[in-house]
Motif scaffolding. Structure first.
Motif, PDB file in Angstrom:
ATOM      1  N   GLU A 145      14.185 -15.505   3.829  1.00 45.14           N
ATOM      2  CA  GLU A 145      15.519 -15.777   4.348  1.00 45.14           C
ATOM      3  C   GLU A 145      15.402 -16.153   5.824  1.00 45.14           C
ATOM      4  N   HIS A 146      15.912 -17.294   6.174  1.00 46.78           N
ATOM      5  CA  HIS A 146      15.816 -17.799   7.548  1.00 46.78           C
ATOM      6  C   HIS A 146      14.350 -17.793   8.029  1.00 46.78           C
ATOM      7  N   ARG A 147      13.472 -18.219   7.137  1.00 46.29           N
ATOM      8  CA  ARG A 147      12.035 -18.326   7.396  1.00 46.29           C
ATOM      9  C   ARG A 147      11.367 -16.986   7.688  1.00 46.29           C
ATOM     10  N   ARG A 148      12.005 -15.919   7.286  1.00 46.60           N
ATOM     11  CA  ARG A 148      11.416 -14.590   7.452  1.00 46.60           C
ATOM     12  C   ARG A 148      11.215 -13.974   6.066  1.00 46.60           C
ATOM     13  N   TYR A 149      10.092 -13.267   5.926  1.00 47.17           N
ATOM     14  CA  TYR A 149       9.771 -12.641   4.657  1.00 47.17           C
ATOM     15  C   TYR A 149      10.415 -11.253   4.562  1.00 47.17           C
ATOM     16  N   GLY A 150      10.859 -10.933   3.372  1.00 51.43           N
ATOM     17  CA  GLY A 150      11.393  -9.609   3.102  1.00 51.43           C
ATOM     18  C   GLY A 150      11.063  -9.197   1.676  1.00 51.43           C
ATOM     19  N   THR A 151      11.402  -7.967   1.338  1.00 53.04           N
ATOM     20  CA  THR A 151      11.069  -7.436   0.019  1.00 53.04           C
ATOM     21  C   THR A 151      12.183  -6.526  -0.467  1.00 53.04           C
ATOM     22  N   TYR A 152      12.608  -6.743  -1.692  1.00 55.78           N
ATOM     23  CA  TYR A 152      13.490  -5.779  -2.347  1.00 55.78           C
ATOM     24  C   TYR A 152      12.622  -4.785  -3.113  1.00 55.78           C
ATOM     25  N   LEU A 153      12.827  -3.510  -2.859  1.00 48.06           N
ATOM     26  CA  LEU A 153      12.136  -2.446  -3.584  1.00 48.06           C
ATOM     27  C   LEU A 153      13.136  -1.804  -4.534  1.00 48.06           C
ATOM     28  N   THR A 198       0.816  -1.216   0.000  1.00 51.44           N
ATOM     29  CA  THR A 198       0.000   0.000   0.000  1.00 51.44           C
ATOM     30  C   THR A 198       0.847   1.263   0.000  1.00 51.44           C
ATOM     31  N   PRO A 199       1.850   1.396   0.896  1.00 48.13           N
ATOM     32  CA  PRO A 199       2.674   2.605   0.822  1.00 48.13           C
ATOM     33  C   PRO A 199       3.459   2.716  -0.477  1.00 48.13           C
ATOM     34  N   LEU A 200       3.875   1.586  -1.055  1.00 46.57           N
ATOM     35  CA  LEU A 200       4.600   1.636  -2.325  1.00 46.57           C
ATOM     36  C   LEU A 200       3.686   2.117  -3.449  1.00 46.57           C
ATOM     37  N   ALA A 201       2.436   1.694  -3.431  1.00 41.84           N
ATOM     38  CA  ALA A 201       1.481   2.144  -4.448  1.00 41.84           C
ATOM     39  C   ALA A 201       1.272   3.648  -4.356  1.00 41.84           C
ATOM     40  N   ALA A 202       1.214   4.175  -3.138  1.00 40.41           N
ATOM     41  CA  ALA A 202       1.055   5.621  -2.957  1.00 40.41           C
ATOM     42  C   ALA A 202       2.283   6.367  -3.474  1.00 40.41           C
ATOM     43  N   LEU A 203       3.463   5.805  -3.218  1.00 40.27           N
ATOM     44  CA  LEU A 203       4.687   6.422  -3.717  1.00 40.27           C
ATOM     45  C   LEU A 203       4.735   6.397  -5.239  1.00 40.27           C
ATOM     46  N   GLN A 204       4.314   5.288  -5.835  1.00 37.44           N
ATOM     47  CA  GLN A 204       4.293   5.200  -7.292  1.00 37.44           C
ATOM     48  C   GLN A 204       3.353   6.227  -7.899  1.00 37.44           C
ATOM     49  N   ALA A 205       2.204   6.455  -7.253  1.00 34.81           N
ATOM     50  CA  ALA A 205       1.263   7.461  -7.746  1.00 34.81           C
ATOM     51  C   ALA A 205       1.876   8.857  -7.706  1.00 34.81           C
ATOM     52  N   ALA A 206       2.711   9.106  -6.687  1.00 37.23           N
ATOM     53  CA  ALA A 206       3.335  10.420  -6.547  1.00 37.23           C
ATOM     54  C   ALA A 206       4.500  10.612  -7.522  1.00 37.23           C
ATOM     55  N   TYR A 207       5.125   9.492  -7.922  1.00 33.88           N
ATOM     56  CA  TYR A 207       6.271   9.549  -8.845  1.00 33.88           C
ATOM     57  C   TYR A 207       5.986   8.628 -10.022  1.00 33.88           C
ATOM     58  N   ALA A 208       5.031   9.025 -10.840  1.00 35.10           N
ATOM     59  CA  ALA A 208       4.596   8.174 -11.951  1.00 35.10           C
ATOM     60  C   ALA A 208       5.694   7.983 -12.992  1.00 35.10           C
ATOM     61  N   ASP A 209       6.663   8.883 -13.038  1.00 39.58           N
ATOM     62  CA  ASP A 209       7.741   8.804 -14.021  1.00 39.58           C
ATOM     63  C   ASP A 209       8.912   7.947 -13.550  1.00 39.58           C
ATOM     64  N   VAL A 210       8.819   7.380 -12.362  1.00 39.51           N
ATOM     65  CA  VAL A 210       9.856   6.496 -11.831  1.00 39.51           C
ATOM     66  C   VAL A 210       9.282   5.079 -11.746  1.00 39.51           C
ATOM     67  N   GLN A 211       9.932   4.125 -12.397  1.00 38.05           N
ATOM     68  CA  GLN A 211       9.469   2.737 -12.325  1.00 38.05           C
ATOM     69  C   GLN A 211       9.754   2.176 -10.936  1.00 38.05           C
ATOM     70  N   MET A 212       8.773   1.479 -10.373  1.00 43.07           N
ATOM     71  CA  MET A 212       8.947   0.898  -9.048  1.00 43.07           C
ATOM     72  C   MET A 212       8.504  -0.558  -9.072  1.00 43.07           C
ATOM     73  N   GLY A 213       9.318  -1.409  -8.492  1.00 48.12           N
ATOM     74  CA  GLY A 213       8.985  -2.825  -8.429  1.00 48.12           C
ATOM     75  C   GLY A 213       9.285  -3.379  -7.056  1.00 48.12           C
ATOM     76  N   SER A 214       8.521  -4.404  -6.668  1.00 47.89           N
ATOM     77  CA  SER A 214       8.763  -5.077  -5.393  1.00 47.89           C
ATOM     78  C   SER A 214       9.000  -6.557  -5.658  1.00 47.89           C
ATOM     79  N   TYR A 215      10.012  -7.117  -4.990  1.00 50.89           N
ATOM     80  CA  TYR A 215      10.438  -8.480  -5.252  1.00 50.89           C
ATOM     81  C   TYR A 215      10.619  -9.206  -3.922  1.00 50.89           C
ATOM     82  N   PRO A 216       9.676 -10.077  -3.573  1.00 46.28           N
ATOM     83  CA  PRO A 216       9.726 -10.733  -2.259  1.00 46.28           C
ATOM     84  C   PRO A 216      10.804 -11.802  -2.185  1.00 46.28           C
ATOM     85  N   PHE A 217      11.278 -12.081  -0.981  1.00 50.54           N
ATOM     86  CA  PHE A 217      12.228 -13.156  -0.739  1.00 50.54           C
ATOM     87  C   PHE A 217      11.970 -13.724   0.650  1.00 50.54           C
TER      88      PHE A 217
END
Length: 256
Positions: free
Chosen positions: A214-222, A193-212
């Motif tokens: 590690e040690h049974r914990r979830y994380g995300t590369y933005l 949700t916060p990433l979607a809001a940021l993308q709306a504010a910076y429509a000219d910047v490509q944004m992607g999220s890539y989950p991973f």
């Protein structure tokens, strides 16, 4: 020519990967990531990749569809000496031009082969569509070629790479796409949700999220990408503000 109006920032490309060995899983395609990275550094945006069987009509259909849509179409595979190397015939079909043994291509191949070794089978690699310009190949000498905005290259990675290097000076270039990446120790659903809001504010910047995981914990590369250094920096600063607001732990990482 492409249907799009291209500025220096919007030079685009598609890639057609040709070969049953790719579709069957027998061969792992390493050409696509290499080509994507090289095009990105040159400011040519790779918009689409298709994998097509060694079927002449299907290759021609893909070439004709994509060459109208993008600045350039690159193909890999299917220009060797065997019966299933049908890419050159498909290019002739796509452009409605004849295909014949090219004297310049034969001369290039003489640097690799003795006259008696230039068999009819090997000379299949000297068949070039009418009107195409050769792309020389310092590895095995059998050339690729460029016809209008279509660049036809070998499938063998080492040969493809020298062909790509050789053809690059002929191509229009755009602004190089810069990227930065942040590792966030939170699940992708938490940052969506916060990433979607940021993308709306910076429509000219490509944004992607890539989950991973590690040690049974979830994380995300933005990952943020832009041709404009200033806008990229502004978006990154805003991202760090969001990370702080939500109490995420994060660190910036290298992004090629």
């Amino acid at each position: 020519m492409s249907e799009e109006t291209h500025t220096p920032e919007t030079v685009t490309a598609a890639l057609i990967v040709i070969g049953e060995e790719i579709l069957s899983g027998r061969t792992i395609d390493t050409n696509t990531p290499y080509i994507a990275a090289q095009l990105g550094r040159a400011g040519i945006a790779l918009r689409e990749v298709r994998v097509v069987a060694d079927i002449e009509a299907e290759i021609a259909d893909a070439v004709n569809a994509l060459r109208q849509r993008y600045s350039y179409v690159f193909t890999t595979g299917g220009i060797g000496p065997t019966h299933d190397d049908v890419t050159t015939d498909a290019i002739g079909l796509a452009f409605n031009v004849p295909v014949a043994i090219n004297d310049e291509a034969v001369e290039a191949m003489r640097l690799q082969y003795r006259p008696e070794d230039l068999t009819p089978t090997r000379l299949r690699m000297a068949r070039i569509p009418e009107g195409a310009a050769l792309i020389h190949n310092a590895v095995s000498r059998a050339p690729g070629y460029m016809i209008e905005n279509v660049i036809v290259m070998a499938g063998i990675p080492a040969v493809m790479q020298v062909m790509l290097d050789e053809v690059f000076p002929r191509l229009a270039k755009g602004r190089s796409l810069k990227a930065c990446a942040v590792r966030v120790n939170a699940a992708e659903s938490d940052v969506a949700t916060p990433l979607a809001a940021l993308q709306a504010a910076y429509a000219d910047v490509q944004m992607g999220s890539y989950p991973f995981v590690e040690h049974r914990r979830y994380g995300t590369y933005l990952v943020l990408r832009s041709v404009d250094d200033q806008r990229l920096g502004e978006a990154l600063e805003a991202l760090w503000g969001i990370i702080g607001e939500h109490g995420f732990t994060a660190s910036q990482v290298e992004e090629s």
